[in-house]
Design a protein around this motif. Sequence first.
Motif, PDB file in Angstrom:
ATOM      1  N   THR A  75     -50.043  50.001  -3.182  1.00  0.00           N
ATOM      2  CA  THR A  75     -48.785  49.004  -3.480  1.00  0.00           C
ATOM      3  C   THR A  75     -49.538  47.759  -3.308  1.00  0.00           C
ATOM      4  OG1 THR A  75     -48.050  49.306  -1.001  1.00  0.00           O
ATOM      5  CG2 THR A  75     -47.123  50.790  -2.965  1.00  0.00           C
ATOM      6  N   SER A 115     -50.968  51.306   1.210  1.00  0.00           N
ATOM      7  CA  SER A 115     -51.329  52.654   0.157  1.00  0.00           C
ATOM      8  C   SER A 115     -50.931  53.698   1.141  1.00  0.00           C
ATOM      9  CB  SER A 115     -52.847  52.765  -0.196  1.00  0.00           C
ATOM     10  OG  SER A 115     -53.770  52.919   0.872  1.00  0.00           O
ATOM     11  N   GLN A 149     -41.247  53.005 -10.053  1.00  0.00           N
ATOM     12  CA  GLN A 149     -41.856  51.803  -9.326  1.00  0.00           C
ATOM     13  C   GLN A 149     -40.968  51.823  -8.007  1.00  0.00           C
ATOM     14  OE1 GLN A 149     -44.751  50.242  -9.784  1.00  0.00           O
ATOM     15  NE2 GLN A 149     -44.398  49.624  -7.858  1.00  0.00           N
ATOM     16  N   VAL A 203     -41.687  54.408  -5.474  1.00  0.00           N
ATOM     17  CA  VAL A 203     -43.009  54.036  -4.812  1.00  0.00           C
ATOM     18  C   VAL A 203     -42.775  53.237  -3.764  1.00  0.00           C
ATOM     19  CG1 VAL A 203     -45.158  52.823  -5.285  1.00  0.00           C
ATOM     20  CG2 VAL A 203     -44.659  54.605  -6.788  1.00  0.00           C
ATOM     21  N   TRP A 204     -41.873  52.021  -4.152  1.00  0.00           N
ATOM     22  CA  TRP A 204     -41.709  51.069  -2.979  1.00  0.00           C
ATOM     23  C   TRP A 204     -40.873  51.680  -1.745  1.00  0.00           C
ATOM     24  CZ3 TRP A 204     -44.598  46.889  -2.507  1.00  0.00           C
ATOM     25  CH2 TRP A 204     -45.307  46.517  -3.455  1.00  0.00           C
ATOM     26  N   GLN A 217     -43.275  53.574   0.127  1.00  0.00           N
ATOM     27  CA  GLN A 217     -44.035  52.712   1.188  1.00  0.00           C
ATOM     28  C   GLN A 217     -43.274  52.263   2.300  1.00  0.00           C
ATOM     29  OE1 GLN A 217     -47.788  51.815   0.464  1.00  0.00           O
ATOM     30  NE2 GLN A 217     -47.015  51.767   2.630  1.00  0.00           N
TER      31      GLN A 217
END
Length: 367
Positions: free
Chosen positions: A203, A208, A325, A328-329, A332
């Motif tokens: 990211t 990561s 996306q 993913v955020w 993370q």
Amino acid sequence: MKFVDEATIEVIAGKGGNGAASFRREKFIPKGGPDGGDGGRGGSIYAIADRNINTLIDFRYARLHRAKNGENGRGSDQYGAAAPDITLRVPVGTVIYDYETGEQLFDLDRHGEQVTLAAGGQGGLGNLHFKSSVNRAPRQFTHGTEGEQRKLRMELKVLADVGLLGMPNAGKSTLITKISNAKPKIADYPFTTLHPNLGVVRTSAARSFVVADIPGLIEGASEGAGLGHLFLRHLTRTRVLLHLVDVSSLDPDVDPVEKAVADAKAIVEELRLYDAELYNKPRWLVLNKLDMLENPEEIKQRFCQEFGWDGPVFAISALSGEGTQELVWALQEYLDKVKAQEHLEQDKQQENYTPEDPRFDDSRHNL
């Protein structure tokens, strides 16, 4: 098995410097005696476990690690300088084996744990060590010893932060291809994935996480049906599970929501039967292939209602990338919090632990 990240390296420690055979020769001191210094120690190679590293990818390209030799001794009582050591930083959970014999040498399972992969050679002795009352002018000196040399195989077993869970053809391989650097086989038939695939999701330059895609589960997997049961044990090492559900249907006579709910309940039941720890692990719901539906938001709400789900839920299209996306955020951010808490608990177990913020230092309140 490709789930286990591996690397083979060769480590060569430095040779110790030779001792010097020298005599003091100055004006008015023609026979000053021996003054040969010792040789310096050769550089050693260490490995240290670092919880901020996820993979062994760096060691797949840097396979040879050679430390420098120690300097030779010189006259005038000058000792040779020791060579600098090399420290290899590896992820926590790295197991190191001897490549030739297969013997396990080290298991780095704690942050900050350090081991010696190859010890540097000792420096030789200069002739000043050999002088005595009967040997006033010794010419003896010793050579430095050779450093250790090893070929090692490193395995990383504690690797994946996120595990993908779902029926065959739920879109797990497509998702890991879209969000990471993994390139698994993708096809329109079940059981395309025959072994686990790993992908690193980066990211930012410093942040990561690692995603594991295992073969799809089917009903009866906990008893050995299909392929997924062979790899379920690896998901127990992950921090969060993504339960992918295909909410599309090519058959117009089949209600996609009812079919998706039945599939999701079957997967959850297999988790419960296989391992209670895995069943109780944090699990997020990911509804995939919403791009094939006319009313995705309505399907999402209806699915959660019939499935009885009140946890995190994401609607995505792994093929087009829509919604990935945001997923993913969110992952993370969640993993950063979990890792920070884990690191804090580990640090608290250390004897010399001191909180970064003095307000949380319990010892101050006892004064």
